[in-house]
Write a protein that holds these residues in place. Structure first.
Motif, PDB file in Angstrom:
ATOM      1  N   ALA A 219       0.828  -1.208   0.000  1.00  0.00           N
ATOM      2  CA  ALA A 219       0.000   0.000   0.000  1.00  0.00           C
ATOM      3  C   ALA A 219       0.863   1.258   0.000  1.00  0.00           C
ATOM      4  CB  ALA A 219      -0.931  -0.008   1.209  1.00  0.00           C
ATOM      5  N   VAL A 220       1.905   1.258   0.855  1.00  0.00           N
ATOM      6  CA  VAL A 220       2.753   2.450   0.976  1.00  0.00           C
ATOM      7  C   VAL A 220       3.530   2.693  -0.316  1.00  0.00           C
ATOM      8  CG1 VAL A 220       4.737   3.444   2.186  1.00  0.00           C
ATOM      9  CG2 VAL A 220       2.941   2.278   3.473  1.00  0.00           C
ATOM     10  N   GLY A 358       1.102  -6.272  -6.963  1.00  0.00           N
ATOM     11  CA  GLY A 358       1.779  -6.690  -5.734  1.00  0.00           C
ATOM     12  C   GLY A 358       0.881  -6.526  -4.523  1.00  0.00           C
ATOM     13  N   LEU A 359       0.142  -5.415  -4.482  1.00  0.00           N
ATOM     14  CA  LEU A 359      -0.783  -5.169  -3.372  1.00  0.00           C
ATOM     15  C   LEU A 359      -1.926  -6.171  -3.385  1.00  0.00           C
ATOM     16  CD1 LEU A 359      -1.653  -3.458  -0.977  1.00  0.00           C
ATOM     17  CD2 LEU A 359      -2.704  -1.837  -2.585  1.00  0.00           C
ATOM     18  N   ILE A 360      -2.461  -6.454  -4.569  1.00  0.00           N
ATOM     19  CA  ILE A 360      -3.541  -7.451  -4.698  1.00  0.00           C
ATOM     20  C   ILE A 360      -3.048  -8.827  -4.248  1.00  0.00           C
ATOM     21  CG2 ILE A 360      -4.962  -8.705  -6.373  1.00  0.00           C
ATOM     22  CD1 ILE A 360      -5.062  -6.042  -7.988  1.00  0.00           C
ATOM     23  N   THR A 361      -1.824  -9.169  -4.646  1.00  0.00           N
ATOM     24  CA  THR A 361      -1.247 -10.455  -4.251  1.00  0.00           C
ATOM     25  C   THR A 361      -1.177 -10.585  -2.736  1.00  0.00           C
ATOM     26  OG1 THR A 361       0.073 -10.565  -6.271  1.00  0.00           O
ATOM     27  CG2 THR A 361       0.783 -11.943  -4.433  1.00  0.00           C
ATOM     28  N   SER A 362      -0.703  -9.539  -2.077  1.00  0.00           N
ATOM     29  CA  SER A 362      -0.577  -9.573  -0.619  1.00  0.00           C
ATOM     30  C   SER A 362      -1.924  -9.708   0.063  1.00  0.00           C
ATOM     31  CB  SER A 362       0.132  -8.299  -0.136  1.00  0.00           C
ATOM     32  OG  SER A 362       1.431  -8.216  -0.682  1.00  0.00           O
ATOM     33  N   ALA A 363      -2.933  -8.980  -0.444  1.00  0.00           N
ATOM     34  CA  ALA A 363      -4.275  -9.055   0.148  1.00  0.00           C
ATOM     35  C   ALA A 363      -4.851 -10.462  -0.010  1.00  0.00           C
ATOM     36  CB  ALA A 363      -5.181  -8.027  -0.504  1.00  0.00           C
ATOM     37  N   LEU A 364      -4.676 -11.047  -1.196  1.00  0.00           N
ATOM     38  CA  LEU A 364      -5.174 -12.405  -1.428  1.00  0.00           C
ATOM     39  C   LEU A 364      -4.433 -13.420  -0.554  1.00  0.00           C
ATOM     40  CD1 LEU A 364      -5.612 -12.409  -5.318  1.00  0.00           C
ATOM     41  CD2 LEU A 364      -7.434 -12.506  -3.596  1.00  0.00           C
ATOM     42  N   GLN A 365      -3.150 -13.198  -0.339  1.00  0.00           N
ATOM     43  CA  GLN A 365      -2.383 -14.101   0.520  1.00  0.00           C
ATOM     44  C   GLN A 365      -2.958 -14.129   1.927  1.00  0.00           C
ATOM     45  OE1 GLN A 365       1.586 -12.518   0.078  1.00  0.00           O
ATOM     46  NE2 GLN A 365       2.190 -14.121  -1.361  1.00  0.00           N
ATOM     47  N   MET A 366      -3.315 -12.974   2.444  1.00  0.00           N
ATOM     48  CA  MET A 366      -3.884 -12.909   3.786  1.00  0.00           C
ATOM     49  C   MET A 366      -5.193 -13.680   3.857  1.00  0.00           C
ATOM     50  SD  MET A 366      -4.779  -9.558   6.059  1.00  0.00           S
ATOM     51  CE  MET A 366      -5.671  -9.706   7.612  1.00  0.00           C
ATOM     52  N   VAL A 367      -6.043 -13.515   2.854  1.00  0.00           N
ATOM     53  CA  VAL A 367      -7.333 -14.220   2.820  1.00  0.00           C
ATOM     54  C   VAL A 367      -7.115 -15.725   2.754  1.00  0.00           C
ATOM     55  CG1 VAL A 367      -9.425 -14.605   1.468  1.00  0.00           C
ATOM     56  CG2 VAL A 367      -8.557 -12.280   1.776  1.00  0.00           C
ATOM     57  N   PHE A 368      -6.198 -16.159   1.907  1.00  0.00           N
ATOM     58  CA  PHE A 368      -5.992 -17.591   1.722  1.00  0.00           C
ATOM     59  C   PHE A 368      -5.289 -18.237   2.918  1.00  0.00           C
ATOM     60  CE2 PHE A 368      -7.367 -16.765  -2.510  1.00  0.00           C
ATOM     61  CZ  PHE A 368      -7.829 -17.981  -2.987  1.00  0.00           C
ATOM     62  N   VAL A 369      -4.482 -17.475   3.631  1.00  0.00           N
ATOM     63  CA  VAL A 369      -3.904 -18.019   4.868  1.00  0.00           C
ATOM     64  C   VAL A 369      -5.015 -18.333   5.858  1.00  0.00           C
ATOM     65  CG1 VAL A 369      -2.527 -17.474   6.912  1.00  0.00           C
ATOM     66  CG2 VAL A 369      -1.635 -16.959   4.660  1.00  0.00           C
ATOM     67  N   MET A 370      -5.992 -17.436   5.987  1.00  0.00           N
ATOM     68  CA  MET A 370      -7.099 -17.673   6.911  1.00  0.00           C
ATOM     69  C   MET A 370      -7.930 -18.885   6.476  1.00  0.00           C
ATOM     70  SD  MET A 370      -8.323 -13.876   8.145  1.00  0.00           S
ATOM     71  CE  MET A 370      -8.405 -13.103   6.541  1.00  0.00           C
ATOM     72  N   LEU A 371      -8.103 -19.053   5.172  1.00  0.00           N
ATOM     73  CA  LEU A 371      -8.812 -20.241   4.681  1.00  0.00           C
ATOM     74  C   LEU A 371      -8.030 -21.518   4.980  1.00  0.00           C
ATOM     75  CD1 LEU A 371     -10.105 -18.968   1.206  1.00  0.00           C
ATOM     76  CD2 LEU A 371     -11.465 -19.372   3.259  1.00  0.00           C
ATOM     77  N   SER A 372      -6.702 -21.402   4.964  1.00  0.00           N
ATOM     78  CA  SER A 372      -5.869 -22.585   5.222  1.00  0.00           C
ATOM     79  C   SER A 372      -6.011 -23.084   6.650  1.00  0.00           C
ATOM     80  CB  SER A 372      -4.397 -22.280   4.923  1.00  0.00           C
ATOM     81  OG  SER A 372      -3.837 -21.465   5.939  1.00  0.00           O
TER      82      SER A 372
END
Length: 540
Positions: A219-220, A358-372
């Protein structure tokens, strides 16, 4: 139970023979005490086995909170790793520190400095993880972490006021030392303060906070990537000061790991720690401490833990599993995730689009970690690790194919490579990565846990450092300029990790630390762990 002093050589189910073999001789009083608390230990372990996930959360609400706080320390390493990864693609940083390449007609951070910057923090962390084990074993998780946070506060000044590449390299090296302490302590502390059913979600929070760090950076740098002034990289550096002091205050009031306190013989403090982690109405702290004493007695040895013990007997196997789980993170897609923005640029998309992806990738990573969390909690660690790694290998081969066919300058080819890079980065945080954190937290013996997680993380850096040089060279336009074809290389290393894990990675889902100790001592083959029964009364 016979009280004869010569009975230590006879087969037993109370743990005496195991402890005697480890170099400890029990007195009659000690034998009586073990017999007294074993019933409580069995009751506490059975209670943990019979809990559902929601019941475990209700019984240990504060344990989940303090695991959350400890996991937050991982943001700082993640933030800086992704920050450096983004700086090599940040126009203002490139203009200040890059070199013009006449042949390519482009200004870039030259490959050796690009690699050096990305490797400097890891070199410092390599020092930190070796410091973390002995220090944590002696003073505990809380004080070791607080010390690291205060050191980090000081070292950020060096990074902020750096005006040359060598000083930036030194600053990153210094910052890496406390990172090593955090990354060694966090999985161990988190796995020790929660019951069996919560070990997977709380240790997987580490991967989630790794994603959070990358989201903040994404984001920054997305906001500042079009700013030409030095504040485009100075402000992201200064934002590191947001974390250490508040976290140090929280860790000061946090409870120490009751397992560490039991190892030190501070049983009353351990009971108080258990009560702070859970609800008194839902648990019996005396029984829980008895369960911990039972495991500690089973692993008992004279003197302070040492690194040499990691490579003796069955602890060698356990150490190698932790080292392998850590090291394989670099070989199954992680480096593409860490260099996502730079990868997207080299795949042919515009700078602004690369930062947005890159920002979209990071946001999706957070969501998919929670699903894991759901997958690993209900389907196990081994299964998710194997299938996740297999999926990444297939996609990495597809990335290599996409980089090999068609015109690399064509929009369709660029989008195909960028899309596959994004999917690989996200899938990595859905399968292999979060599962590996659970494996790391569960595998080592209680006695050697701080040392094992430290040496395991050291193996991560030992593998990562040459891989960073290789990855930077493969992507850099003045180096290998491979683009998506780097997928072939990482697919090969990923396949190697998959084969080794299939034969040697056991399933530890739903196992207490006592059961894990026993299964390793019995040398049960990895693929038979799931079906092997360990009786509640067994201690060997």
């Amino acid at each position: 139970m016979s009280s004869s002093p010569t009975d230590d050589t006879k087969p037993r189910s109370d743990g005496f023979e195991v402890a005697a073999e480890a170099g400890h001789t029990f007195t009659l009083d000690e034998k009586a005490k073990v017999a007294d608390y074993k019933a409580d230990a069995v009751a506490a372990e059975n209670a943990e086995h019979n809990m559902t996930v929601l019941e475990a959360v209700r019984a240990y609400p504060m344990a989940s909170f303090w695991a959350f706080v400890m996991s937050f320390t991982i943001i700082m390493e993640s933030y800086d790793v992704f920050l450096i990864g983004n700086f090599v693609a940040l126009p203002a940083f490139i203009r200040q520190y890059g070199e013009y390449n006449a042949e390519k007609n482009v200004t870039v951070i030259v490959p050796h400095w690009q690699s050096a910057l990305q490797v400097s923090g890891q070199l410092g962390a390599l020092i930190g993880v070796f410091v973390a084990g002995p220090v944590t074993s002696r003073i505990g998780y809380r004080w070791a972490t607080i010390t690291g946070l205060m050191l980090l506060n000081a070292f950020i000044f060096t990074f902020y006021f750096a005006e040359s590449m060598p000083v930036i390299f030194l600053a990153q090296l210094l910052e890496g030392v406390p990172w090593g302490i955090f990354i060694a302590n966090a999985p161990a502390y988190c796995s020790e303060i929660v019951p069996i059913k919560l070990r997977a979600p709380v240790t997987q929070m580490l991967q989630m906070f790794w994603a959070v760090g990358s989201i903040i950076v994404g984001a920054v740098t997305y906001v500042y990537n079009q700013v030409e002034h030095e504040r485009a990289y100075k402000i992201p550096i200064a934002l590191q000061w947001m974390f250490p002091t508040p976290l140090a205050i929280l860790m000061f009031i946090a409870p120490e790991s009751p397992w560490w306190l039991v190892r030190k013989g501070r049983l009353e403090e351990a009971a108080k720690s258990v009560e702070r982690l859970g609800r008194r109405s839902r648990l019996n702290s005396g029984e829980t401490v008895a369960m911990m004493r039972r495991v500690v007695e089973l692993e008992k040895a004279e003197g302070e833990p040492s690194f040499w013990e990691l490579f003796r007997g069955t602890d060698t196997y356990r150490t190698l599993i932790v080292c392998g789980a850590y090291a394989s993170q670099n070989l199954t897609g992680n480096l593409i995730a860490n260099q996502a923005v730079y990868f997207f640029e080299q795949a042919g998309v515009s700078t602004n689009t690369a930062f947005a992806l890159g920002l979209i990738t990071s946001a999706l990573q957070m969501v998919f970690v929670m699903l894991s969390w759901i997958l690993t909690t209900y389907f196990g660690r081994r299964s998710i690790y194997l299938w996740g790694t297999f999926g990444n290998v297939v996609l990495l081969v597809a990335l290599g194919i996409a980089g090999s066919i068609g015109d690399p300058k064509a929009t369709s080819a660029s989008l195909a490579q960028a899309s596959l890079g994004l999917i690989i980065s996200v899938l990595f945080t859905f399968g292999a990565a979060p599962a590996s954190w659970v494996i790391i937290g569960e595998t080592s013996s209680i006695r050697l846990r701080p040392l094992t997680t430290g040496i395991g993380r050291a193996s991560y850096y030992v593998v990562e450092i040459p891989c960073i040089f290789l990855g930077s060279y493969m992507l850099n336009p003045t180096g290998g300029n491979l683009g998506g074809k780097c997928g072939y290389v990482w697919a090969g290393t990923g396949l190697f990790c998959l084969i080794v894990a299939f034969f040697y990675l056991p399933e530890m889902k739903g196992r207490s630390y006592r059961e894990i100790d026993i299964l390793f001592r019995r040398k049960v083959p990895a693929r038979k762990w799931k079906k092997t029964v360990v009786d509640a009364e067994d201690d060997e």
